[in-house]
Enzyme design. Structure first.
Site, short mmCIF file in Angstrom:
data_model
loop_
_atom_site.label_atom_id
_atom_site.label_comp_id
_atom_site.label_asym_id
_atom_site.label_seq_id
_atom_site.Cartn_x
_atom_site.Cartn_y
_atom_site.Cartn_z
N HIS A 65 0.84 -1.21 0.00
CA HIS A 65 0.00 0.00 0.00
C HIS A 65 0.87 1.25 0.00
O HIS A 65 0.36 2.36 0.12
CB HIS A 65 -0.90 0.01 1.25
CG HIS A 65 -1.70 -1.24 1.42
ND1 HIS A 65 -2.69 -1.60 0.54
CD2 HIS A 65 -1.64 -2.23 2.34
CE1 HIS A 65 -3.21 -2.75 0.92
NE2 HIS A 65 -2.60 -3.16 2.02
N HIS A 94 5.61 6.73 7.24
CA HIS A 94 5.20 6.32 5.90
C HIS A 94 4.51 7.53 5.27
O HIS A 94 4.35 8.57 5.92
CB HIS A 94 4.23 5.13 5.98
CG HIS A 94 2.97 5.46 6.71
ND1 HIS A 94 2.85 5.34 8.10
CD2 HIS A 94 1.80 5.97 6.27
CE1 HIS A 94 1.64 5.74 8.45
NE2 HIS A 94 0.99 6.14 7.35
N HIS A 96 1.39 9.03 2.15
CA HIS A 96 0.25 8.82 1.25
C HIS A 96 0.38 9.80 0.09
O HIS A 96 0.88 10.91 0.27
CB HIS A 96 -1.06 9.07 2.01
CG HIS A 96 -1.22 8.19 3.22
ND1 HIS A 96 -1.92 7.01 3.20
CD2 HIS A 96 -0.70 8.30 4.47
CE1 HIS A 96 -1.87 6.45 4.41
NE2 HIS A 96 -1.12 7.20 5.19
N GLU A 106 -4.28 13.03 2.85
CA GLU A 106 -5.47 12.41 3.45
C GLU A 106 -6.31 13.50 4.11
O GLU A 106 -7.50 13.67 3.79
CB GLU A 106 -5.04 11.35 4.47
CG GLU A 106 -4.20 10.24 3.80
CD GLU A 106 -4.38 8.90 4.45
OE1 GLU A 106 -3.98 8.74 5.61
OE2 GLU A 106 -4.98 8.01 3.81
N HIS A 119 3.22 10.61 7.55
CA HIS A 119 2.74 10.27 8.90
C HIS A 119 3.87 9.71 9.74
O HIS A 119 4.48 8.71 9.39
CB HIS A 119 1.61 9.23 8.78
CG HIS A 119 0.36 9.81 8.22
ND1 HIS A 119 -0.62 9.04 7.61
CD2 HIS A 119 -0.08 11.09 8.15
CE1 HIS A 119 -1.61 9.83 7.21
NE2 HIS A 119 -1.30 11.08 7.53
N THR A 201 -5.97 5.58 9.30
CA THR A 201 -6.63 5.89 8.02
C THR A 201 -6.62 4.71 7.07
O THR A 201 -7.06 4.82 5.92
CB THR A 201 -5.96 7.08 7.31
OG1 THR A 201 -4.62 6.68 6.94
CG2 THR A 201 -5.90 8.31 8.20
N1 LIG Z 1 -2.17 6.03 8.06
S1 LIG Z 1 -2.04 6.00 9.68
O1 LIG Z 1 -0.93 6.84 10.10
O2 LIG Z 1 -3.32 6.34 10.25
C1 LIG Z 1 -1.67 4.38 10.22
C2 LIG Z 1 -0.68 4.18 11.18
C3 LIG Z 1 -0.41 2.89 11.61
F1 LIG Z 1 0.55 2.70 12.51
C4 LIG Z 1 -1.10 1.79 11.11
C5 LIG Z 1 -2.07 2.02 10.16
F2 LIG Z 1 -2.77 0.97 9.66
C6 LIG Z 1 -2.38 3.30 9.71
ZN LIG Z 2 -0.77 7.08 7.17
#
Ligand SMILES: NS(=O)(=O)c1cc(F)cc(F)c1
Ligand SMILES: [Zn+2]
Length: 262
Positions: A65, A94, A96, A106, A119, A201
């Site tokens: 992803h 990571h 998006h 997002e 994030h 998310t």
């Molecule tokens: N995209 S996010 O930062 O909300 C996120 C963080 C995480 F540790 C695990 C997830 F599946 C999603």
């Molecule tokens: Zn994220």
């Protein structure tokens, strides 16, 4: 079981079928309506502070992803601001992005999407014994969100990520980032932020995140985003590029949206 993703048949509109929490009342992301953000004085008093170590040989992997850098940093600390008395520790980061730079973030700000969103994921080590346990509690995680704007200067820290992507083209592949990464360098110079209670998310969309979204974007280049879009969502020869991996905004409902102009 059908793998969740971002296409019409397995994307955000159908996640709630497989992951009930995705249909909850404190989901993320949200559209940040700046006119309803309340500047909460006690956020100003408790300054949000962070301390990260520089690390080399961090592992980056293709999750199918997107890319994710595993950065468990026992020496890191995120505290203050909306985090009460608890200390949160960096676990991973990571990002998006979208098919074009007209979309990709997002969170949106007054309906405006940025080209991407980074994030930095932290978990509450004061109250919980592991990341997995923390993700089961409403104050378990704290995620710093940083918007990407497209500009002419490439972001040197992001370039350290981009330079490894050819080695993790396929889902499940991982490699070590040889360069030293200092997460502090991902943060904008202006430290004003919005904060609200939300969720992961991506599935399983646990409602366990205290969101802290910085107001000021950082700049990356179109070329850097083009490289993100060359990652493959599949493990084998079939090439299905990860061209978008953002969830659209979810209803804020009656949640408070607070801001801090640090
Ligand atoms: N995209 S996010 O930062 O909300 C996120 C963080 C995480 F540790 C695990 C997830 F599946 C999603
Ligand atoms: Zn994220």
């Amino acid at each position: 079981a059908a793998e969740w993703g971002y296409s019409p048949t397995n994307g955000p509109d159908v996640w709630a079928r497989l992951f009930p929490q995705a249909g909850g009342a404190r989901q993320s992301p949200v559209d940040i309506c700046t006119s309803i953000a309340s500047s909460d004085s006690n956020l100003e008093m408790k300054k949000l502070t962070f301390a990260y170590e520089s690390q080399s040989d961090l592992r980056i992997l293709n999750t199918g992803h997107g890319w994710k850098v595993e950065a468990p940093q026992s020496g890191s600390r995120l505290e203050g601001g909306p985090l009460g008395e608890d200390i949160y520790q960096l676990e991973q980061f990571h990002c998006h992005w979208g098919e074009t730079s007209a979309e990709g973030s997002e969170h949106t700000v007054d309906g405006r999407a940025y080209a991407g969103e980074l994030h930095l994921v932290h978990w509450n080590t004061t109250k919980y014994q592991s990341f997995a346990e923390a993700a089961q509690h409403p104050d378990g995680l704290a995620v710093l969100g940083v918007f990407f704007d497209v500009g002419n200067e490439s972001n040197d820290e992001i370039e350290k990520i981009v330079s490894t992507l050819s080695e993790i083209k396929f889902k499940g592949q991982f490699t070590d980032i040889p360069d030293v990464i200092d997460p502090t360098t991902f943060l904008p110079s202006g430290l004003g932020y919005w904060t609200y209670l939300g969720s992961l998310t991506t599935p399983p969309c646990n409602e366990c995140v205290i969101w802290i979204v910085y107001k000021e974007p950082i700049t990356v280049t179109e070329e850097q985003l083009v490289q993100f879009r060359c990652l493959s969502a599949c493990s084998g020869e079939a090439e299905e590029f990860i061209v978008k991996n953002y969830r659209p905004p979810q209803p804020l409902g009656n949640r408070a949206l607070r801001e801090c102009n640090a």
